[in-house]
Design a protein around this motif. Structure first.
Motif, mmCIF file in Angstrom:
data_model
loop_
_atom_site.group_PDB
_atom_site.id
_atom_site.type_symbol
_atom_site.label_atom_id
_atom_site.label_comp_id
_atom_site.label_asym_id
_atom_site.label_seq_id
_atom_site.Cartn_x
_atom_site.Cartn_y
_atom_site.Cartn_z
ATOM 1 N N GLN A 81 55.214 34.495 25.906
ATOM 2 C CA GLN A 81 55.572 34.895 27.262
ATOM 3 C C GLN A 81 56.159 33.714 28.035
ATOM 4 O OE1 GLN A 81 52.383 36.885 29.252
ATOM 5 N NE2 GLN A 81 53.734 37.823 30.732
ATOM 6 N N GLU A 85 60.220 33.883 29.345
ATOM 7 C CA GLU A 85 60.410 34.388 30.703
ATOM 8 C C GLU A 85 61.845 34.099 31.110
ATOM 9 O OE1 GLU A 85 58.438 33.908 35.063
ATOM 10 O OE2 GLU A 85 57.215 34.141 33.293
ATOM 11 N N ARG A 91 57.418 33.980 38.433
ATOM 12 C CA ARG A 91 56.221 34.755 38.151
ATOM 13 C C ARG A 91 56.210 35.978 39.069
ATOM 14 N NH1 ARG A 91 52.250 34.049 34.988
ATOM 15 N NH2 ARG A 91 50.214 34.863 35.464
ATOM 16 N N LEU A 95 58.628 39.579 33.109
ATOM 17 C CA LEU A 95 57.971 40.567 32.270
ATOM 18 C C LEU A 95 56.918 41.345 33.027
ATOM 19 C CD1 LEU A 95 57.591 38.493 29.006
ATOM 20 C CD2 LEU A 95 59.172 40.344 29.429
ATOM 21 N N GLY A 96 56.954 41.301 34.322
ATOM 22 C CA GLY A 96 56.012 42.097 35.089
ATOM 23 C C GLY A 96 54.710 41.382 35.363
ATOM 24 N N GLN A 97 54.719 40.049 35.327
ATOM 25 C CA GLN A 97 53.480 39.319 35.502
ATOM 26 C C GLN A 97 52.805 39.619 36.826
ATOM 27 O OE1 GLN A 97 56.326 38.229 34.361
ATOM 28 N NE2 GLN A 97 56.075 36.642 32.861
ATOM 29 N N ARG A 99 52.623 42.364 38.437
ATOM 30 C CA ARG A 99 52.260 43.765 38.643
ATOM 31 C C ARG A 99 50.838 44.052 38.210
ATOM 32 N NH1 ARG A 99 55.894 47.313 35.672
ATOM 33 N NH2 ARG A 99 56.470 45.555 34.412
ATOM 34 N N ARG A 102 49.877 46.445 35.303
ATOM 35 C CA ARG A 102 51.103 46.987 34.698
ATOM 36 C C ARG A 102 51.782 45.975 33.781
ATOM 37 N NH1 ARG A 102 52.876 51.795 36.707
ATOM 38 N NH2 ARG A 102 54.929 51.359 35.881
ATOM 39 N N ASN A 103 51.340 44.733 33.782
ATOM 40 C CA ASN A 103 51.896 43.707 32.909
ATOM 41 C C ASN A 103 51.651 44.120 31.458
ATOM 42 O OD1 ASN A 103 52.378 41.433 31.341
ATOM 43 N ND2 ASN A 103 51.319 40.042 32.710
ATOM 44 N N ASN A 106 48.748 42.670 29.530
ATOM 45 C CA ASN A 106 47.388 43.123 29.840
ATOM 46 C C ASN A 106 46.935 44.233 28.893
ATOM 47 O OD1 ASN A 106 47.108 41.320 31.917
ATOM 48 N ND2 ASN A 106 47.756 42.759 33.488
ATOM 49 N N ILE A 137 53.046 50.887 31.282
ATOM 50 C CA ILE A 137 54.286 50.142 31.513
ATOM 51 C C ILE A 137 55.388 51.040 32.058
ATOM 52 C CG2 ILE A 137 56.034 48.670 30.420
ATOM 53 C CD1 ILE A 137 53.939 48.168 28.172
ATOM 54 N N PHE A 150 60.953 47.397 34.344
ATOM 55 C CA PHE A 150 60.558 46.012 34.583
ATOM 56 C C PHE A 150 61.208 45.472 35.842
ATOM 57 C CE2 PHE A 150 59.925 46.765 30.148
ATOM 58 C CZ PHE A 150 58.801 46.047 29.826
#
Length: 156
Positions: A81, A85, A91, A95-97, A99, A102-103, A106, A137, A150
């Motif tokens: 990751q 990025e 951030r 990649l949705g960090q 959220r 929703r990442n 996770n 996602i 995304f």
């Protein structure tokens, strides 16, 4: 056991560290998970790829990822990751960090996949969670994940 897992982890990270053809939010995810190259990730593709990931980190081939195997898995995902990025996406975008749940990363965590709470993740648990992972996602609810799922929402 750590020595057996490390070469596999390195190979997986190298495999995931392919240069992005078109950088931007979600590009690396789609590149790694879209098995047929149509720009979208289905539950079936996610399940197949999760099977590959599971096999890469199940060093003792017992069909479980224990805490030690998961530690190496987490390290490989964090490195991947960080290395991938997209430039210009801080951030909370890429990649949705930002959220929260929703990442995509996770949905790979031990505590998310350990459905029975025994401290390890079976192959059945890991593959069975593909549906919920894609749903998490899939921001627009169309049943597949594309780059549109995304990055920041419009108006942000």
């Amino acid at each position: 056991m750590r020595k057996l897992i490390a070469p596999t982890a390195v190979l997986l990270v190298l495999e995931y560290s392919v240069a992005l053809a078109s950088p931007g939010p979600g590009a690396h995810f789609i590149e790694n998970w879209d098995l047929d190259g149509n720009g979208q990730v289905t539950v079936e593709e996610a399940r197949e790829r999760r099977s590959d990931v599971f096999a890469s980190f199940d060093a003792n081939e017992d069909d479980f990822l224990d805490a030690e195997e998961y530690e190496l898995f987490d390290e490989a995902r964090a490195l991947d990751q960080a290395e991938n990025e997209p430039q210009g996406h801080g951030r909370g975008q890429g990649l949705g960090q930002g959220r929260g749940n929703r990442n995509p990363a996770n949905g790979m965590r031990l505590e998310v996949n350990d459905n029975d709470g025994d401290g390890k993740v079976s192959k059945t648990e890991f593959l069975g969670n593909a549906d919920a992972w894609i749903e998490m996602i899939d921001r627009n609810g169309d049943g597949v994940v594309t780059r549109a799922d995304f990055g920041p929402r419009k108006g942000q």
